[in-house]
Design an enzyme around this catalytic site. Structure first.
Site: not given
Ligand SMILES: *Cc1c(COP(=O)(O)O)cnc(C)c1O
Length: 778
Positions: A627, A327, A521, A515-516, A623
């Site tokens: 979404k 990952h 990022k 995101k985190r 991911t």
């Molecule tokens: C989808 C999701 C992530 C992943 O987000 P990225 O933008 O791909 O880092 C992290 N936290 C939550 C709660 C999510 O639903």
């Protein structure tokens, strides 16, 4: 589908609580609805199934709220809605129920999406992990600073799990033995066709309290023993990328890996006796990152010590059975263990790692790697350090990356030595998300609209969204699509008002980065660009600007000082903009608190712009980006991770890609001089100086000064601007203003959004799981 469902809910309420549905409180109702649903599943779900079984080992499963998703997949959602409306109750009543947040972010959420897809596709795919008592911490802000609270997710009960006392197994550490007790949660496929299992192990003491022999010393000892045992499954480490090399973390990894293997072995033996030749035909084990890689030497140990199988044969079965998913390419995130610490925790496993290493060295010779120099890059144990990724690549048959670009980087760079000798083991499986949760449930309005246009087959075959393309030039359809976005923005605005007490205008552009919180990022780059827009508006440099609200949501690991500084900085920017009446009708910044799966379900459908701005080459896949795309947002992003494939599917002209690519960064990295850019460009200087010139107050912590230095002079052993914020700053701002301008042409902008939805088919986790099944699990 169970037609008695409504009656069963009433029966459980009466039996368990002695109340009618009108008298029940939310928690009682939650437990009753869940139990009634569990009841209609019946008893015929278990880990046993005919045919090949895939075991998905993951330290994290970020499930979120289960109840709506389960009712939906079981076809009970409409009966539930009826029941609520018959009793004048709000269908959103369970929004106060805690998320199951047994994961940090993308990696854990991926595991959850995979489970949904496996069950829906009819594949036996069972998840194995840890039943953490406390999930990822809850976040709130105090004076703009992140604060953390424990996440007691079982507070209202855990009606979806069943304790399997009789299937507990014993786990031994050097100076401690505990039981691993399984809790099984059904994983219900859409259409109720297949029910798989998520088995989470809970640590418990071997000896129970003996009240007969009670005396103080014994009590103290038993109580200490209990605490030490329970500590193993008590909390999820809140670090989503760096591994801190903590003893307890290693115990967690061994704990759930060994428990899972012992369980599998027991079930296998019941079926086939002592002949382990069929093991890899019966089971495939997928390792989600390196956290469960310790399962490989543990498997060999169990085969040799308990089954009398030779090392060569045990290693062969391991290679056939195990597969590994990588990952990350960031070296600080590649898991390593100090061998001394490792031996102090699980000495019985260490021995088998040395044997694997011996076999590896022998094999290296057959590849012409004979000198120490040539062998060094491959060594699993080197310099008193154990490299878990190397162990995984050598002792498994498959190593996959999670997006095409990521896999290419693994082959060409991060793992190039391994690719050279085992090219056939490397493959790509681009991540995906389940459309059941991220479209059908999270966006019922859009979901109904799509079904109205093309039928409902997209629910199990997302490629069918492509049929929407024939409406791309239909002004009425695009208008309807835009109206739905407006509804979702209104709903989000209401929710944010309820949760945060902040009002946002649904007629603003919704530009979202959730995101985190991590430097790579680049939330800080986003913050800089907002300041640049702010000054541009004030100085009159920017005259045309469509009002925009910039939404952030992110948790920072509690020990990640710099990330917490970035949160404080963004909150300070939000405050400054709020206090400035001259920009109020143009700009707004909101950092929502406690971003989690349930919040994501509200945020993603409401975005106009999806911010995916990681430094090229750092985000393995992402991911979140998928979404947003699925829900009809344009991506404002770098050429990184799965963004590459998103624009490949939906068209670059329908998205906004900017900035340096992997090869650009590679070419300039040795000469990169952020100080020069700072001195050369007044706009860069202006925004950066806000970190040190008193524009903002960091409460005397020195956080902002540290951020400033991290970019211009380097701090904490990193070179200056390690993630190239200043390199991408101007192109980013320019592109951001271009999206903003394009928004004025409503039809053209919404058409781009629409084409993103229409081309999101590839990013279904159904596709990903089908690829794993065909190409790795056989
Ligand atoms: C989808 C999701 C992530 C992943 O987000 P990225 O933008 O791909 O880092 C992290 N936290 C939550 C709660 C999510 O639903």
């Amino acid at each position: 589908m169970d037609s008695n469902f409504k009656a069963n809910v009433n029966a459980v309420l009466d039996l368990d609580y002695g109340v009618s549905i009108k008298e029940a409180n939310t928690i009682q109702l939650y437990n009753a609805v869940s139990k009634a649903a569990m009841k209609s599943l019946g008893k015929n779900w278990s880990l046993e199934a005919n045919g090949k079984k895939v075991c998905y080992l993951s330290a994290e499963f970020l499930i979120g709220r289960m109840i709506y998703n389960n009712l939906y997949n079981m076809g009970l959602l409409n009966q539930f809605f009826e029941l609520m409306s018959e009793n004048n109750l709000d269908i959103r009543i369970f929004e106060d129920i805690e998320d199951a947040a047994l994961g940090n972010g993308g990696l854990g959420r991926l595991a959850a999406c995979f489970l949904d897809s496996g069950a829906t596709l009819g594949i036996t795919l069972n998840g194995y992990g840890i039943r953490y008592k406390y999930g990822l911490f809850k976040q709130y802000f105090e004076n703009g600073f992140q604060m953390e609270m424990p996440d007691d997710w079982q507070r209202f009960g855990d009606p979806w799990s069943v304790r399997k006392e009789e299937e507990k197994v014993r786990i031994d550490f050097k100076n401690q033995s505990v039981y691993a007790v399984p809790y099984d949660t059904p994983v219900i496929g859409y259409g109720d066709k297949k029910v798989n299992t998520l088995r989470l192990w809970q640590a418990e003491p071997i000896e129970s309290f003996d009240f007969e022999l009670f005396n103080e010393q014994k009590y103290d000892k038993a109580s200490k023993n209990r605490n030490e045992a329970e500590a193993i499954s008590s909390l999820l480490y809140p670090n989503d990328s760096t591994n801190q090399g903590k003893k307890l973390r290693l115990k967690q990894e061994y704990f759930f890996s060994s428990a899972t293997l012992q369980d599998m072995k027991r079930k296998y033996k019941k079926k086939y006796g002592d002949d382990f030749n069929r093991f890899s035909a019966e089971y495939a084990i997928q390792l989600n990152d390196t956290h469960p890689v310790i399962a490989i030497p543990e498997f060999i140990r169990l085969m040799m010590e308990e089954e009398g199988i030779s090392f060569a044969k045990a290693l062969r079965i391991a290679k056939e059975t195990f597969a590994y998913t990588n990952h990350t390419v960031m070296s600080e995130a590649l898991e390593k263990w100090n061998a001394t610490l490792f031996k102090a925790v699980v000495p019985q496993v260490y021995k088998y790692i040395t044997m694997i290493q011996k076999a590896l060295v022998k094999e290296l010779k057959t590849f012409g790697k004979v000198t120490t120099e040539e062998q060094k890059p491959y060594l699993i144990i080197d310099n008193n350090t154990i490299h878990m990724a190397k162990l995984a690549i050598y002792a498994s048959h498959s190593t996959n990356g999670v997006a095409q670009l990521h896999t290419d980087i693994l082959k060409k760079d991060a793992l190039k030595e391994w690719y050279e000798i085992y090219p056939e083991r490397f493959n790509n499986k681009t991540n995906g998300i389940t459309q059941r949760r991220w479209l059908a449930l999270a966006n019922m309005e859009l979901s109904g609209f799509i079904t109205d246009k093309i039928g409902s087959s997209w629910v199990t075959n997302l490629d069918h969204l492509k049929e929407l393309e024939k409406f791309a030039n239909d002004k009425i359809v695009i208008k309807q699509f835009g109206d739905i976005k407006r509804i979702k923005k209104r709903q989000l605005a209401d929710y944010i008002y309820k949760k945060e007490g902040i009002r946002i205008d649904p007629d603003f552009i919704f530009d979202i980065q959730v995101k985190r919180l991590h430097e790579y990022k680049r939330q800080l780059l986003n913050a800089f660009s907002i300041l640049d827009i702010y000054y541009g508006l004030k100085e009159g440099r920017i005259t045309e600007f469509n009002p925009t609200v910039f939404l952030f949501g992110a948790k920072a690991a509690p020990g990640y000082y710099r990330a917490k500084g970035i949160i404080k900085y963004i909150n300070e920017i939000a405050k400054m903009i709020d206090d400035d009446a001259s920009v109020k009708d143009k700009l707004k910044v909101v950092f929502v608190s406690n971003y989690n799966v349930s919040y994501a379900e509200k945020l993603t459908p409401a975005a106009d712009i999806s911010e995916q701005i990681s430094t090229a080459g750092t985000e393995a896949s992402g991911t979140g980006n998928m979404k947003f795309m699925l829900n009809g947002a344009v991506t404002l992003g770098t050429y990184d991770g799965a963004n590459v494939e998103i624009v490949d599917q939906a068209g670059e002209e329908n998205n906004y890609i900017f900035g340096a690519r992997v090869e650009d960064i590679e070419a300039i990295k040795n000469d990169y001089d952020p100080m020069k850019l700072y001195k050369q460009h007044p706009r860069i200087k202006k925004v950066l100086d806000t970190l040190i010139d008193g524009t903002f107050d960091d409460g005397g912590t020195g956080m902002f000064q540290e951020l400033y230095e991290s970019i211009l002079t380097g701090a904490s052993w990193h070179k200056p601007d390690h993630y190239y914020l200043l390199l991408d700053f101007l192109p980013y701002c320019e592109t951001k203003l271009r999206v903003n301008a394009d928004y004025s042409d409503t039809f053209t902008f919404r058409r781009k959004c629409f084409l993103n939805t229409a081309n999101a088919g590839k990013f279904s986790s159904d596709r990903t799981i089908r690829d794993y099944a065909n190409e790795i699990w056989n």
